[in-house]
Structures are given as structure tokens and as C-alpha cells.
Design an enzyme around this catalytic site. Structure first.
Site, PDB file in Angstrom:
ATOM      1  N   GLN A   1     -10.063  11.966 -28.179  1.00  0.00           N
ATOM      2  CA  GLN A   1     -10.683  11.706 -26.878  1.00  0.00           C
ATOM      3  C   GLN A   1     -12.071  12.367 -26.819  1.00  0.00           C
ATOM      4  OE1 GLN A   1      -7.066  12.792 -26.647  1.00  0.00           O
ATOM      5  NE2 GLN A   1      -6.823  10.638 -27.102  1.00  0.00           N
TER       6      GLN A   1
ATOM      7  N   SER B   1     -25.389   7.136 -37.165  1.00  0.00           N
ATOM      8  CA  SER B   1     -24.625   6.028 -37.712  1.00  0.00           C
ATOM      9  C   SER B   1     -25.238   4.719 -37.226  1.00  0.00           C
ATOM     10  CB  SER B   1     -23.163   6.151 -37.276  1.00  0.00           C
ATOM     11  OG  SER B   1     -22.489   4.965 -37.601  1.00  0.00           O
TER      12      SER B   1
ATOM     13  N   ASN C   1      -2.694   8.021 -28.080  1.00  0.00           N
ATOM     14  CA  ASN C   1      -3.666   7.451 -27.134  1.00  0.00           C
ATOM     15  C   ASN C   1      -4.998   7.263 -27.849  1.00  0.00           C
ATOM     16  OD1 ASN C   1      -3.832  10.243 -27.361  1.00  0.00           O
ATOM     17  ND2 ASN C   1      -4.322  10.621 -25.217  1.00  0.00           N
ATOM     18  N   ALA C   2      -5.205   8.014 -28.921  1.00  0.00           N
ATOM     19  CA  ALA C   2      -6.438   7.898 -29.698  1.00  0.00           C
ATOM     20  C   ALA C   2      -6.335   6.704 -30.639  1.00  0.00           C
ATOM     21  CB  ALA C   2      -6.646   9.165 -30.516  1.00  0.00           C
ATOM     22  N   GLY C   3      -7.455   6.237 -31.076  1.00  0.00           N
ATOM     23  CA  GLY C   3      -7.451   5.150 -32.059  1.00  0.00           C
ATOM     24  C   GLY C   3      -8.751   5.193 -32.822  1.00  0.00           C
ATOM     25  N   HIS C   4      -8.648   5.354 -34.116  1.00  0.00           N
ATOM     26  CA  HIS C   4      -9.853   5.369 -34.940  1.00  0.00           C
ATOM     27  C   HIS C   4      -9.865   4.114 -35.787  1.00  0.00           C
ATOM     28  CE1 HIS C   4     -10.597   9.299 -33.663  1.00  0.00           C
ATOM     29  NE2 HIS C   4      -9.872   9.962 -34.534  1.00  0.00           N
TER      30      HIS C   4
ATOM     31  N   LYS D   1     -15.685   8.940 -33.671  1.00  0.00           N
ATOM     32  CA  LYS D   1     -15.332  10.157 -34.419  1.00  0.00           C
ATOM     33  C   LYS D   1     -14.706   9.818 -35.765  1.00  0.00           C
ATOM     34  CE  LYS D   1     -12.834  11.484 -30.921  1.00  0.00           C
ATOM     35  NZ  LYS D   1     -13.284  10.587 -29.847  1.00  0.00           N
TER      36      LYS D   1
ATOM     37  N   GLY E   1     -24.046   1.506 -38.382  1.00  0.00           N
ATOM     38  CA  GLY E   1     -23.173   0.413 -38.801  1.00  0.00           C
ATOM     39  C   GLY E   1     -21.802   0.977 -39.108  1.00  0.00           C
TER      40      GLY E   1
ATOM     41  N   LYS F   1     -23.622   4.339 -33.470  1.00  0.00           N
ATOM     42  CA  LYS F   1     -23.892   2.999 -32.915  1.00  0.00           C
ATOM     43  C   LYS F   1     -25.319   2.804 -32.424  1.00  0.00           C
ATOM     44  CE  LYS F   1     -19.395   1.222 -32.030  1.00  0.00           C
ATOM     45  NZ  LYS F   1     -18.534   0.494 -31.134  1.00  0.00           N
TER      46      LYS F   1
ATOM     47  N   ASP G   1     -13.937   7.575 -27.697  1.00  0.00           N
ATOM     48  CA  ASP G   1     -14.411   6.370 -28.396  1.00  0.00           C
ATOM     49  C   ASP G   1     -15.842   6.497 -28.902  1.00  0.00           C
ATOM     50  OD1 ASP G   1     -11.982   5.137 -27.731  1.00  0.00           O
ATOM     51  OD2 ASP G   1     -12.794   4.515 -25.794  1.00  0.00           O
TER      52      ASP G   1
HETATM   53  P1  IMP Z   1      -3.841   9.085 -21.410  1.00  0.00           P
HETATM   54  O1  IMP Z   1      -4.422   9.993 -22.414  1.00  0.00           O
HETATM   55  O2  IMP Z   1      -3.167   7.878 -22.018  1.00  0.00           O
HETATM   56  O3  IMP Z   1      -2.970   9.787 -20.419  1.00  0.00           O
HETATM   57  O4  IMP Z   1      -5.054   8.467 -20.551  1.00  0.00           O
HETATM   58  C1  IMP Z   1      -5.824   9.250 -19.666  1.00  0.00           C
HETATM   59  C2  IMP Z   1      -7.279   8.816 -19.654  1.00  0.00           C
HETATM   60  O5  IMP Z   1      -7.862   9.101 -20.923  1.00  0.00           O
HETATM   61  C3  IMP Z   1      -7.487   7.318 -19.422  1.00  0.00           C
HETATM   62  O6  IMP Z   1      -8.699   7.126 -18.719  1.00  0.00           O
HETATM   63  C4  IMP Z   1      -7.630   6.771 -20.827  1.00  0.00           C
HETATM   64  O7  IMP Z   1      -8.353   5.566 -20.858  1.00  0.00           O
HETATM   65  C5  IMP Z   1      -8.397   7.909 -21.487  1.00  0.00           C
HETATM   66  N1  IMP Z   1      -8.184   7.966 -22.930  1.00  0.00           N
HETATM   67  C6  IMP Z   1      -7.107   8.447 -23.579  1.00  0.00           C
HETATM   68  N2  IMP Z   1      -7.286   8.377 -24.913  1.00  0.00           N
HETATM   69  C7  IMP Z   1      -8.504   7.860 -25.103  1.00  0.00           C
HETATM   70  C8  IMP Z   1      -9.276   7.571 -26.274  1.00  0.00           C
HETATM   71  O8  IMP Z   1      -8.877   7.801 -27.423  1.00  0.00           O
HETATM   72  N3  IMP Z   1     -10.504   7.053 -26.052  1.00  0.00           N
HETATM   73  C9  IMP Z   1     -10.998   6.841 -24.812  1.00  0.00           C
HETATM   74  N4  IMP Z   1     -10.323   7.097 -23.711  1.00  0.00           N
HETATM   75  C10 IMP Z   1      -9.088   7.599 -23.838  1.00  0.00           C
END
Ligand code: IMP
Length: 431
Positions: free
Chosen positions: A225, A414, A38-41, A16, A416, A332, A13
Site C-alpha cells: 500500500q 521508471s 490487498n496488495a498486487g504487484h 513498488k 516503462g 510511470k 499502486d
Molecule cells: P483494505 O486494505 O482492503 O481494507 O482497503 C482499505 C483501503 O486501502 C481501500 O481504499 C483500498 O482501496 C486501499 N488499498 C488496499 N490495498 C491497496 C493497494 O495495494 N493499492 C492501493 N490501494 C489499496
């Protein structure tokens, strides 16, 4: 330098997405090589918000190719919904703009179910995963029982693999976790239809990338991540299940390290973490809440409030060690405006002994107390600054101190969410 890796230097987070979005202008191809949805941009372009979980944010740049390589674990439902959303907003008009590796492992419903029930069972020892099935999918990959994108377009192979996998997964779900089983026929037909829809995008992405590189194309590798969530180098077991560090992007894409021209680490001007695990500089007070609110520190994937703390220099020094950073994109910085003073963790105290490095074991890291250096804060809003010299003197001092403490040049700042709220001090594509 032609091919650049952008990765997280903290616990994910770091912002990126915006950094990749800016560098995309100088690249021909953007590739994602690790992690999954699991990622989110989150990106703000001309006031419009876009959230991506799988497709590289470079897709918003017309004419740039985006690639999801073999190291990514793909939830086909999520990928197809991102494709649909992009098309409905008039992007991705040409299917060739997106390529997906035939070898990418597929996240199936049993991975998601197992991720959830396992976390539930762990109770307060849970990892705090994103519950997207990431860990169970990578486990199957390593166990050599995974289902890959190429299997989705081969009905016989998919049926055989799915049947075999479900036998064990359903046994576990039903008998060990007391959870609902996953139905074979509907899962099979659902995934065959995903395969049909994904077929036009599936290729050998390693071959594609290497051919393009040999032709002179510039590739931007978008990490997911952060370094301290790396399965080998992170705060195990509070990590994700892939190698988020620079080497992981090479394995995850089939592009050799000697073809990489540089690595940029993205770090926030403070630090956040979601999920469980050690976090020496975590703030539990009003100041932490202020940072959370000003920085909108709520997960773009799960909506969870992020844990917030002061900048931790040993954490970023470690990221520099394992990734050999050519520069830091500091994000930030504007969030810290208005704080009377800012703190930076310069080292830790573990069992009464000063330590400059991140402790190796979890128990030592959990017991590490930050040694802080306190600096004067700044009141001014920063978002209109376009050059380093436009920043207040106190802010400039803060940035320079971070460079000294991490040993890495801060090449981008960055201030803003918008593209133009960025100070570029050095462009890795032009170095
Ligand atoms: P998983 O990747 O869903 O298995 O989560 C494992 C750990 O990585 C947890 O603590 C999640 O909160 C963290 N995590 C996974 N993806 C992200 C991300 O994109 N940003 C921040 N933390 C992440």
C-alpha cells in the site's frame, strides 16, 4: 547501506513491484512485512506478466530468499495458489527460497465475509476496501483473538480457536448482517490441510532475518500500500488496517530500525487512488481518462478503475516526513508524454488560507483545493531513455522541480514496464 525499505509514498499502486524487482539484484533476501493480498504487484519479465499478492516479487530471481514476516496477514488459499503457480512456471524449485512467519495472522473466511457485508451496509459511506478480509483480520490480531500460521499446524488449538471465533462471527453474520454463517467442520478441515501444505515454509522469520543480517546478508523490505493508507498516518478512516510506513516494516518483521540503512519512497509521476477518501488533485475530465488509459490504471487486485490526478507535492513531502526518505523512485513518467502541459500541486488552499502541509483532519483535507504550478509538457515517448540526459529537457525540468518541491532526490526513474526501461541515478545498496 545494506538493508533497504521500499515503500509507497502516495496512496498505493505506485509501482513498488518493479522497483523492488530491480533492487532485488543487489539484495540477498526480500521481505514483506505488512498488509496482505490487498496488495498486487504486476511485473513484466521478458514479455511475460506476473501478478503477486503475497509473495515478494523477488521470488522471480533465482537464488534470492523471500520472506513473509509476522506483520503480514496471510490468506493461506491465496498463498498456496501463488506457490502452485510459481512452481508450474518453473520457479520456487527449492522450498527454502520462501519462508513464512509462524506468527503471521491468518485471514479466515469469516474475515472476508465480514469485510464484504460491512462495506455493503455502509453504502455510500463505504471505505472501498479490497474485500479480502484485511481489516477484520487485523482487528482480531489487536483484539488478541486471531489465529496465526502456527495454529494451522496444531489441530487441537486450531479447533478451539476456530470454534470460539465462529461463535461470535456467526452471531454477527447471521443476526446483525443477515448473512450466511460459516461452517465449522469444513473450515477446520480445509485449514488443517492448508497447515499441512504450509508447514515446510513456517519458521521464526525475525530470528532468520536477524541471523542473516548479522552474517552480512542484505535485506530488501518490500512495503505494501502507501504512506497515506497507513492506519495512523493516512487519511483515516479511508486507510488500510496496518502501518504501511517505515516503522511498520520494522514492527512487522522484528528487525530493529537501527538495522535499516535507508528508505526509498516510490511515487508515480502523477498520483492515483482506489477506494474512497480525499484526493485534492483528482481529475474528472478527459485528461484524467487519458492518464488512466495510458497508465493502465485499473487495479491489479480488484480490477477497479483507479482515480487519477496530478502529482501532489505535499502528499510526498508528508511521506518524506514520516519515513525520512533517502530517495524517490519516480514511476510511470512515460505516461505523461503527449500532454501539452503538466500540473503539479505545490500547496493547498483550505478555507481561503494557503497551506503547505497535508491537513490533519479529514474534513479539512476533503475541503482542500490544490494550488497548481503549470509546466510545459513533452511530446516525445520516453521509454528508450537509459540516462537522465536522454530525457527531453522539459521532462528533466519536471523531474528537477519535483525534487525541489518534495525535498527528496529522485534516485530512480521508471519509463516503462520492462526492467530495462529504468534510469538508475543512485543505487541505495551502493550508497
Ligand atoms: P483494505 O486494505 O482492503 O481494507 O482497503 C482499505 C483501503 O486501502 C481501500 O481504499 C483500498 O482501496 C486501499 N488499498 C488496499 N490495498 C491497496 C493497494 O495495494 N493499492 C492501493 N490501494 C489499496
Amino acid at each position: 547501506m545494506k538493508n533497504i525499505i521500499v515503500l509507497g509514498a502516495q496512496w498505493g499502486d505506485e509501482g513498488k513491484g518493479k522497483v523492488v524487482d530491480i533492487y532485488t539484484e543487489f539484495a540477498d533476501i526480500v521481505a514483506r512485512a505488512t498488509g496482505g493480498n490487498n496488495a498486487g504487484h504486476t511485473l513484466v519479465v521478458r514479455g511475460e506478466k506476473y501478478i503477486f499478492h503475497l509473495i515478494p516479487s523477488g521470488i522471480l530471481h533465482r537464488g534470492k530468499k523471500c520472506v513473509i514476516t509476522n506483520g503480514v496477514v496471510v490468506d493461506p488459499k491465496v498463498l498456496l495458489s501463488e506457490i502452485d503457480k510459481l512452481k508450474s512456471r518453473d520457479y520456487l524449485k527449492d522450498d527454502d527460497q520462501l519462508r513464512v512467519s509462524s506468527l503471521a495472522h491468518i485471514i479466515l473466511p469469516y474475515h472476508i465475509a465480514l469485510d464484504r457485508v460491512r462495506e455493503e451496509k455502509l453504502g455510500n459511506r463505504k471505505i472501498g476496501t479490497t474485500a479480502r478480509g484485511i481489516g477484520p483480520c487485523y482487528e482480531d490480531k489487536v483484539a488478541r483473538t486471531g489465529i496465526r500460521a502456527c495454529d494451522l499446524v496444531d489441530p487441537d488449538i486450531l479447533a478451539e480457536k476456530l470454534r470460539d471465533n465462529l461463535e461470535l462471527k456467526n452471531f454477527l453474520l447471521k443476526n446483525y448482517y443477515g448473512a450466511e454463517e460459516i461452517d465449522f467442520p469444513s473450515t477446520l478441515s480445509e485449514h488443517l490441510s492448508y497447515g499441512e501444505r504450509l508447514k515446510p515454509y513456517l519458521i521464526d522469520t525475525s530470528l532468520f532475518l536477524n541471523e542473516e543480517i548479522n552474517r552480512g546478508a542484505k535485506v530488501l523490505f518490500e512495503g505494501a500500500q502507501g504512506t497515506h493508507l497507513d492506519i495512523d498516518h493516512g487519511t483515516y478512516p479511508f486507510v488500510t488496517s496496518s502501518n504501511t510506513t517505515a516503522g511498520g516494516l520494522c514492527t512487522g518483521s522484528g528487525v530493529a530500525p537501527t538495522k535499516i540503512g535507508g528508505v526509498i519512497g516510490v511515487a508515480k509521476a502523477y498520483i492515483t487512488r482506489v477506494g474512497s477518501g480525499p484526493f485534492p488533485t483528482e481529475l474528472f475530465d478527459d485528461e484524467g481518462q487519458k492518464i488512466r488509459d495510458r497508465g493502465c490504471e485499473y487495479g491489479s487486485t480488484t480490477g477497479r478503475p483507479r482515480r487519477c490526478g496530478w502529482f501532489d507535492a505535499p502528499v510526498v513531502r508528508y511521506a518524506n516526513r514520516v519515513n525520512a526518505l533517502n530517495g524517490i523512485a519516480l514511476t510511470k513518467l512515460d505516461v505523461l508524454s503527449g500532454l501539452p502541459r503538466v500540473k503539479v500541486c505545490v500547496a493547498y488552499e483550505v478555507g481561503g488560507v494557503r497551506r503547505e502541509e497535508v491537513p490533519l483532519t479529514l474534513s479539512e483535507f476533503e475541503g482542500a483545493r490544490p494550488v497548481y504550478e503549470e509546466m510545459e509538457g513533452w511530446k516525445e515517448e520516453l521509454s528508450d531513455a537509459r540516462e537522465f540526459g536522454d530525457l527531453p529537457k522539459t521532462t528533466q525540468r519536471y523531474v528537477r522541480r519535483l525534487e525541489e518541491l518534495t525535498g527528496v532526490e529522485i534516485s530512480m526513474i521508471s519509463i516503462g514496464a520492462e526492467r530495462n526501461q529504468t534510469i538508475i541515478r543512485k543505487n541505495p545498496f551502493r550508497a
